[in-house]
Scaffold this motif. Structure first.
Motif, short mmCIF file in Angstrom:
data_model
loop_
_atom_site.label_atom_id
_atom_site.label_comp_id
_atom_site.label_asym_id
_atom_site.label_seq_id
_atom_site.Cartn_x
_atom_site.Cartn_y
_atom_site.Cartn_z
N LYS A 400 -56.35 -63.30 -50.10
CA LYS A 400 -55.06 -63.79 -50.56
C LYS A 400 -54.70 -63.20 -51.93
O LYS A 400 -53.56 -62.78 -52.17
CB LYS A 400 -55.08 -65.31 -50.63
CG LYS A 400 -55.24 -65.98 -49.26
CD LYS A 400 -55.33 -67.49 -49.37
CE LYS A 400 -55.62 -68.13 -48.02
NZ LYS A 400 -54.56 -67.89 -47.02
N ALA A 403 -53.75 -59.51 -51.57
CA ALA A 403 -52.41 -59.35 -50.99
C ALA A 403 -51.33 -59.57 -52.05
O ALA A 403 -50.35 -58.82 -52.12
CB ALA A 403 -52.23 -60.33 -49.83
N LYS A 404 -51.52 -60.58 -52.89
CA LYS A 404 -50.54 -60.87 -53.95
C LYS A 404 -50.48 -59.73 -54.97
O LYS A 404 -49.40 -59.36 -55.44
CB LYS A 404 -50.91 -62.17 -54.65
CG LYS A 404 -50.60 -63.43 -53.83
CD LYS A 404 -51.24 -64.67 -54.41
CE LYS A 404 -50.75 -64.96 -55.82
NZ LYS A 404 -51.33 -66.23 -56.35
N GLY A 407 -49.30 -56.17 -52.71
CA GLY A 407 -48.20 -56.14 -51.77
C GLY A 407 -48.62 -55.76 -50.37
O GLY A 407 -47.78 -55.67 -49.46
N ILE A 408 -49.91 -55.52 -50.15
CA ILE A 408 -50.43 -55.27 -48.81
C ILE A 408 -50.57 -56.63 -48.13
O ILE A 408 -51.13 -57.56 -48.69
CB ILE A 408 -51.80 -54.56 -48.86
CG1 ILE A 408 -51.68 -53.21 -49.57
CG2 ILE A 408 -52.38 -54.38 -47.46
CD1 ILE A 408 -53.02 -52.52 -49.83
N SER A 409 -50.06 -56.76 -46.93
CA SER A 409 -50.07 -58.06 -46.28
C SER A 409 -51.48 -58.53 -45.96
O SER A 409 -52.38 -57.71 -45.75
CB SER A 409 -49.25 -58.01 -44.99
OG SER A 409 -49.92 -57.24 -44.00
N GLU A 410 -51.63 -59.85 -45.92
CA GLU A 410 -52.93 -60.41 -45.53
C GLU A 410 -53.31 -59.94 -44.14
O GLU A 410 -54.50 -59.67 -43.86
CB GLU A 410 -52.87 -61.94 -45.55
CG GLU A 410 -52.81 -62.55 -46.94
CD GLU A 410 -52.87 -64.07 -46.89
OE1 GLU A 410 -53.55 -64.61 -45.99
OE2 GLU A 410 -52.26 -64.71 -47.76
N GLY A 411 -52.31 -59.83 -43.26
CA GLY A 411 -52.58 -59.39 -41.91
C GLY A 411 -53.19 -57.99 -41.86
O GLY A 411 -54.13 -57.73 -41.11
N ALA A 412 -52.64 -57.08 -42.68
CA ALA A 412 -53.16 -55.72 -42.71
C ALA A 412 -54.60 -55.69 -43.23
O ALA A 412 -55.46 -54.96 -42.71
CB ALA A 412 -52.28 -54.83 -43.59
#
Length: 582
Positions: A400, A403-404, A407-412
């Motif tokens: 988490k 990601a913050k 800017g890379i999504s948690e999903g990725a």
């Protein structure tokens, strides 16, 4: 008369009672045939620390510490085996033959090194010495120079050799401990024109030396080679002086060099140590943890120091340490930084040091241009390598945070992790269960305890489905499967039959469990305690997941979800409190 080495251990065991030894520092109460008390090795409200007078053995069902009287004295007083033996022998009036601590050969090495240290120390205060002037110019006080026994090796080829010969030592013995070098029939002192840093083990025995050249020349630092008494991978510099400070302060500061240790100590930062000219080893990490599990790495700020810190964090984390890392700008080392900026500035860096995962991400972000798609892909692969060694709870938190920050999504991030685990991962067995494949992870305390009680009382195997999920390590699962097969085929948990179904390493671990995890006839009670612990662990995991969800949710968009999660969190907290107070 002093005791021979093959008699001393048995003599101590026969004359001391483990209940008396432990009872001096842990209030114990009779509980059936055993004694109980609050564990001295971890914080607890309900006693789970058991001492068996009959078996002369202790075991904590809370943290897993166990052993005999020697193990207890080692753990409690931060001693190695010989230190524990000497302490017990002194308390019980048993005289130890001087050669016990490794034979007369080792004692000769210790004594020869001690004589060399005294020679170097005296030479440092002689008229031709440059050691004191050099160290004083680097800002080190005379009191600290004395504390660390700083010495001087002059430029002559045989000063130390001649001195040790005058005391009756032979060249072959000097060569064995690395005080001299022998080449083509010639003999010469190994340390010349160098400031000498004596190295002692945790018992204060002189085991080797480091030397810093004061003229031009290479290598800048020269260390004693491996010898009968000096193993770099199992020792740390100045721990005999600073170890108590680590225990007292609750943290250890790990630096790279002798001068870093001495400079920090001189300026009041005394909970400090250093590896001995090599990368940090597992043995050194375990040694640090004996004094404190909280470690702050303060390596040099250059590229080599950063890379060394990145490696050291993994080793310390694997040994169960909580690791933070100081980043010293401009390539400086701790010695330079504290001289230029002062103790307060250094301690500010210590207090604000990031956790090692954040430190690694910082360094990776410095290396990659996050505006470039190609570089972002490279960064993600390297960041995944950092994440995959973490425990599940910590991994979730850092996914988490990453990601913050990027800017890379948690999903990725999760997809990249999943692809890594698919390659190395957790294949299903015939029953569809996930089979752990990482053989380096040892069985947990609860796995070991369950194995022990179900072997001791085979009737408990009827309830095995309630605890099947506890076996998450490779060898824990292997042993459990062998137990299940033995029970299903013959209604028994006979250790011999179970052992026949195990690999060699699995059998070694199984034998260790059955010998060293006592049940003392309380198998059903212990099994019930394990069920409660598993239940509480599940509650704790769910609470952590809810806390993440609440902390990450946007209040204006997820108000209903937050209220629902908060209500469930309160229910779980109540359950947790009730479980802890039982």
């Amino acid at each position: 008369m002093p005791k021979e080495s093959n008699d001393i251990v048995e003599e101590i065991k026969s004359r001391c009672n483990i209940v008396d030894v432990i009872g001096k520092v842990v209030p114990l109460k009779k509980a059936g045939s055993n004694y109980k008390g609050l564990c001295p090795f971890h914080n607890e409200k309900t006693p789970s620390f058991n001492v068996s007078e009959k078996n002369q053995f202790y075991h904590c069902f809370g943290c897993g510490k166990s052993g005999d009287v020697f193990t207890f004295v080692q753990e409690y007083y931060n001693l190695d085996f010989l230190g524990a033996l000497e302490k017990l022998a002194e308390e019980y009036g048993i005289e130890i033959k001087e050669s016990f601590s490794g034979g007369e050969d080792k004692n000769k090495c210790y004594e020869m090194n001690l004589q060399a240290a005294r020679y170097f120390y005296k030479a440092a205060r002689g008229k031709d010495s440059r050691a004191i002037g050099y160290m004083t110019a680097r800002g080190i006080s005379d009191d600290t120079l004395k504390k660390f026994g700083i010495g001087w090796a002059d430029e002559k080829w045989d000063s130390l050799t001649l001195y040790l010969k005058s005391l009756g030592y032979k060249e072959k013995d000097m060569d064995r401990v690395g005080l001299i070098s022998m080449s083509k029939g010639k003999v010469y002192d190994k340390f010349r024109s160098r400031v000498i840093f004596p190295i002692q083990n945790t018992r204060g025995k002189m085991i080797g030396f480091g030397g810093r050249i004061v003229d031009r020349g290479e290598p800048k630092y020269l260390n004693s080679p491996e010898s009968p008494v000096f193993r770099k991978k199992d020792n740390l510099y100045a721990l005999n002086i600073t170890g108590s400070e680590m225990s007292k302060s609750g943290s250890a500061i790990l630096v790279e060099g002798y001068m870093d240790v001495i400079s920090l100590y001189d300026r009041g930062v005394k909970n400090v140590t250093a590896s001995l000219g090599t990368s940090l080893t597992e043995g050194q990490a375990r040694l640090i943890k004996r004094y404190s599990p909280n470690v702050v790495i303060a390596y040099d700020g250059d590229a080599a120091g950063v890379n060394a810190a990145m490696r050291a964090t993994d080793i310390l984390y694997k040994e169960g340490c909580r690791v933070k890392v100081i980043y010293i700008d401009d390539g400086k080392d701790p010695d330079e930084f504290i001289k230029e900026n002062g103790t307060a500035a250094f301690m500010k860096k210590v207090d604000k040091a990031p956790g090692f995962v954040e430190y690694k991400f910082d360094r990776l972000l410095e290396r990659h241009d996050m505006d470039s798609t190609e570089e972002r892909v490279k960064f993600l692969k390297e960041a995944t390598d950092v994440l995959k060694v973490l425990r599940p709870t910590e991994r979730e938190v850092h996914i988490k945070e990453l990601a913050k920050r990027t800017g890379i999504s948690e999903g990725a991030i999760r997809n990249e992790l999943d692809s890594e685990e698919t390659e190395t991962g957790l294949p299903g067995d015939e029953a569809g269960r996930k089979v752990p494949v990482d053989k380096s992870i040892a069985p947990s305390l609860i796995e070991k305890t369950l194995i022990s009680v179900m072997v001791a009382d085979s009737a408990l195997m009827e309830k095995r489905k309630q605890v099947e999920g506890a076996f998450t390590s490779y060898y824990g699962r292997e042993i459990y499967d062998a137990m299940e097969e033995a029970f299903d085929s013959g209604g028994t948990t006979d250790p011999v039959k179970i052992g026949d179904g195990l690999s060699e390493e699995g059998r070694n671990i199984f034998d260790d469990i059955t010998k060293n995890i006592p049940t003392a006839g309380a198998e059903e009670e212990i099994f019930s305690d394990c069920l409660k612990k598993l239940d509480m662990a599940g509650v704790k995991r769910e609470m952590e997941e809810l806390q993440w969800k609440i902390s990450m949710a946007e209040e204006d968009k997820h108000r209903d979800d937050i209220d629902l999660w908060s209500k469930r969190l309160m229910e779980l907290q109540k359950k947790m409190n009730m479980g802890e107070n039982k």
